[in-house]
Design a protein around this motif. Structure first.
Motif: not given
Ligand SMILES: [Fe+2]
Length: 416
Positions: A132-134, A141-144, A159-160, A199-200
């Motif tokens: 959810i945080l990402i 969407d999360i899958a991206d 790279i997030l 970062n999560v």
């Protein structure tokens, strides 16, 4: 006097646990990512939840849990301790949380304009929180944002880099998922999508018996075997290093004592706390050394085969250790030693087999299932899971190249 600093004595290499192993384990290039996490273990830590949230500047909190944890005493206690900071709740997180649940959580978070997340639960709840945080920070969407492994030897990590809202996790199982920058979310087709984002990582982790006192002992033993598997896979991972190996050996030693003690007297907080502390260390192991073929298989057994992550881990571990034993003799000898075996003067291969025997012994002492059939697993799914395993990142970090799908199927079949 002979100067032994530059000359390797012939006998050293053949003696597990000797200076030769220590030199091999220490004299290697490595990178260590330190975690920016405050960890609080002990009774009454949960009561300070409000202060901890305050220290992170969280005033509008999304509270995540599974339905059963939401209905537990720990669930109501956390809700009370959050007080006016409670802004929204997602209490429907199942095991192996999927894309849909993440999308629900993102919508709730946006509607409630939250500024932080508190997660109470096991690995699926922790991973949902991170996912959810990402999405909140990175969009789409999360899958991206999933990483992709191209067999046999290329691993593309997204790279997030965007900052994420703060996360506080209160684990109720020994999954150790809360420790790591990694997470897994089930895709609509049953694959496990995997992600990596430092970062999560939770800013605070609270390990308080009040949170996991109601967790069935069987759940703590199977998730504890998952934690134990983190130690084994981290020890012989392609990206192991002296820090992760030190943590792995200490955690393996602790878990091999704590799990039997806890199963003998499940109501004793002290034993449960020891399991949770060992699991916590195992999370730091895989946060750096990652996981291998064993976890790759277990991801498929979970997302496609319907087994709990801990259950799959508890069954599969010795089978995959056997596959890796030929390339991981020194590390498995150290593992055997940490579990109490006297490996002095014994050939490495013999000590590696002793480690596998000790893991089988541990399985039996704590009463976890040792065959997939005992959990109602559908044998017809083995072929599909073997093929899925080849595209799991664990195959990349495994010390021995993953075998063809037919041979992976044979490893799973041996556990059936
Ligand atoms: Fe795991």
């Amino acid at each position: 006097m002979e100067d032994g600093r530059h000359a390797k004595r012939p006998s050293e290499a053949a003696v597990p646990g000797s200076g030769a192993d220590a030199l091999t384990a220490f004299a290697m290039p490595f990178v260590w990512q330190g975690a920016a996490t405050r960890v609080l273990q002990g009774e009454d830590q949960l009561r300070l939840l409000g202060d901890q949230c305050q220290s992170l500047g969280m005033k509008r909190i999304l509270f995540l849990s599974s339905p059963s944890v939401a209905a537990s005493k720990a669930g109501s206690a956390v809700r009370d301790f959050l007080g006016e900071r409670f802004a929204a709740r997602l209490a429907s997180i199942p095991p192996h949380s999927g894309e849909e649940i993440v999308a629900n959580g993102v919508q709730l978070a946006r509607e409630a304009a939250i500024d932080g997340v508190v997660a109470l639960g096991g690995g699926s709840v922790s991973d949902t929180a991170k996912a959810i945080l990402i999405v909140l920070a990175e969009g789409g969407d999360i899958a991206d944002h999933a990483n992709i492994f191209f067999p046999p030897d290329r691993y593309d990590q997204k790279i997030l880099a965007k900052p994420k809202l703060p996360l506080l996790v209160i684990p109720t199982t020994a999954s150790a998922a809360e420790v790591t920058p990694g997470l897994g979310i089930r895709a609509r087709d049953g694959h496990k999508l995997v992600f990596w984002d430092v970062n999560v990582v939770p800013r605070i982790i609270i390990l308080d018996p009040e949170a996991y006192r109601e967790t069935p002992a069987g759940v703590l033993t199977s998730t504890g075997m998952n934690a134990f598997a983190h130690c084994v896979e981290g020890l012989y991972s392609r990206v192991r290093n002296p820090v992760s190996s030190a943590l792995a050996l200490h955690a393996a030693r602790g878990l091999s004592h704590a799990l039997p003690a806890m199963i003998a007297e499940p109501a004793v907080d002290r034993y449960r706390m020891a399991v949770m502390a060992g699991a916590h260390l195992s999370g730091h192991v895989i946060a750096n050394a990652r996981v291998g073929l064993h976890h790759a298989i277990c991801h498929g057994l979970g997302s496609h085969g319907g087994l709990g992550h801990g259950e799959a881990n508890a069954i599969m571990l010795p089978h995959v250790m056997r596959y890796n034993a030929s390339v991981a003799g020194p590390e498995l000898a150290l593992l055997a030693e940490s579990m109490g075996a006297d490996v002095r003067g014994k050939p490495e291969a013999q000590s590696a087999l002793a480690a596998i025997d000790l893991v089988v012994d541990l399985q039996n002492r704590i009463g976890v299932a040792t065959r997939l059939r005992d959990l109602g697993f559908d044998r017809n799914k083995i072929g599909a899971i073997a093929r899925m395993t080849l595209s799991d990142r664990g195959a990349y970090f495994n010390p021995r190249p993953a075998p063809p799908a037919d041979d992976i199927a044979a490893i799973i079949e041996a556990a059936w």
